[in-house]
Each structure stands twice: as structure tokens, then as C-alpha cells.
Design an enzyme around this catalytic site. Sequence first.
Site, PDB file in Angstrom:
ATOM      1  N   LEU A   1       0.854  -1.181   0.000  1.00 55.93           N
ATOM      2  CA  LEU A   1       0.000   0.000   0.000  1.00 55.93           C
ATOM      3  C   LEU A   1       0.894   1.237   0.000  1.00 55.93           C
ATOM      4  CD1 LEU A   1      -2.859  -0.679   2.610  1.00 55.93           C
ATOM      5  CD2 LEU A   1      -3.140  -0.284   0.159  1.00 55.93           C
ATOM      6  N   ASP A   2       0.542   2.250  -0.793  1.00 54.17           N
ATOM      7  CA  ASP A   2       1.283   3.507  -0.756  1.00 54.17           C
ATOM      8  C   ASP A   2       1.258   4.071   0.661  1.00 54.17           C
ATOM      9  OD1 ASP A   2       1.845   3.419  -3.454  1.00 54.17           O
ATOM     10  OD2 ASP A   2       0.143   4.685  -4.032  1.00 54.17           O
ATOM     11  N   PRO A   3       2.281   4.849   1.035  1.00 54.24           N
ATOM     12  CA  PRO A   3       2.336   5.391   2.401  1.00 54.24           C
ATOM     13  C   PRO A   3       1.060   6.114   2.832  1.00 54.24           C
ATOM     14  CG  PRO A   3       4.437   5.731   1.333  1.00 54.24           C
ATOM     15  CD  PRO A   3       3.516   5.162   0.288  1.00 54.24           C
TER      16      PRO A   3
END
EC number: 5.4.99.25
Length: 305
Positions: free
Chosen positions: A46-48
Amino acid sequence: MGKRKSGRPVNGWLIIDKPAGPTSTAVVNKVRWALSAQKAGHSGTLDPEATGILAVALGEATKTVPYVTDADKAYTFTVRLGQATNTDDGEGQVIAQSDARPTDDDIRAALPQFTGDIMQVPPQFSAVKIDGERAYARARAGEDMEIAARPLHVESLALVERPDADTAVLEMVCGKGGYVRSIARDLGAVLGCHAHVLSLRRIWSGPFELEDAIPLSLVEALAKDPALDQHILPVEAGLNDLPEVQCTPEGAAKLLNGNPGMVFAAGDVEYGDEAWASYEGRAIAIGQYRAGELHPSRVMPTNRA
């Protein structure tokens, strides 16, 4: 003699409801530290700034990661209409704007173009490799790259809410390798208004749902506390998409040594199918079923009570 791994042999899945901010790798490292686990990994980045399901595999469960990674995943995400950014999300710089705003019907009419088997170009700021280097590293250096389109299966994509003229909330179910940011970017292009993702939440991932998840703050609060173990799901939880076959005692012994072993299969397992073998309720191997035997490709010797 090989170097002994530090930590304890924790086997299973800890499902995290990831907050915005930390990277997926940072979450995995926090979980591993909190449990003093020997080994940990995750089943899909997951992106930050994204939130939601991050399935962390521990010990023998890391051998089942591909089966969760390859499974469908569902997302809800908010799209900002009227602006494009260089990162295709709200963290980047605005590179194009438009006063045009589509109607709800315009959005719904465009969505079928992004369902089924499609070709998708990953964002410039993504982890895909180009000539051995991550795209985001080259993008940060100011390079404008051509990234090849990749196949993606989108099971469904729907408009679920329209808070105002500038934003739309969508829900998508897709296969491995999908970039929600690319969906928003390309949807904006089709609608003639530009767009990027404002927020993103993964609401389920393969067999795991939000009701299975605990917040990262709880992991931190229970770090090094045996109570955290109570939230660990069994290794078998990651194998829902594979049929189960049951071992005889002799078959289990052979499988645990890496050899084909006798198993009992239900009617839904056919010759050549991939399946997982259980003994006394625990997964001990994954492999190919052939005429009463499982030929193992992965063995899980420590996943026993």
C-alpha cells in the site's frame, strides 16, 4: 551449520488496518519487532498515504503469500476532479487544471472502459523497474519516462458517492498489480477534466477483510506482550482459494521430507490441481495433486501444534 535466526518461530497472519503515513515495509518491521518474530512479509504494498488492509505473513505463512497476492482486492478511493498531479495523487505537484466538471451520469458512462481485461500504464512515481531502476527514483530526478502498459483485470468499478462537484468516491475490485492512481488519472483524461486520487483505502484483500484487522496502534500498545498473539490468524487463512486435501500419517511424514505423500481428496480436486495438504488440521505442504498423492512445491514443517 547455518546461522540461527533471531526471534521466535511465529506462524500465521496478522492483519493490519494501516494508517496513512508509514510505508508497508515499516509496518511489517513494526509487527516483526512487536512479536519478536523470526520472519515476516506482506501480501501487497500500500502507498504510504493509503490506508486499510495490509496482510502481514509470519513464519510459515510467508510461503502462502503468493496466493493472497494473486487474489482480488477491493478499494474505495476519492478522486479529485479538475486537477492532474505529477504523482497522480494529492502528494504531488499540480501539472494541469480544468474548469470542466462531469456529471454523475458522465462518470458512470465512462467507467465501463476501465472494467474487464484492460491495459494500464503505472504512474511515473511507482515501484516498477525500468532498466533495473525504480520508476520513482528516476521521476524524482526529473526524468519523464515512457512506462509500458501492463495487463490488469478489473472485476468491478462503480461510483458510490459524489460529495461535491470536485470529488467522486469510487469502489473497485481488481486483480494483482493494479494502480488506483492510474485509474483516477485515466478517468480524468477520458472525462476531459484531469483527475488524481485524494485518498485510498483497501477494504479487503483476498480472504482478509477489515473485520479481521487490528490498528497499528494496538500492535504498538501490545508490543512484546503475549496478548498480541491472540490476534494472529492461522497459516491456513491465506489458503482459501486453494482446495484442501488431507494426509495419512505416512503421507504427512513423506511430505514433510519433501517427497510425494498419500492424501485423501474431496470431489472438487482433480488431477494436476494445485492444493494444500493438512494433517491434524494444520497445513503442512502445498503442491500438485496427482492420482492420490500430493507432490509438494512448498513444505511447512514448523506449522504444527
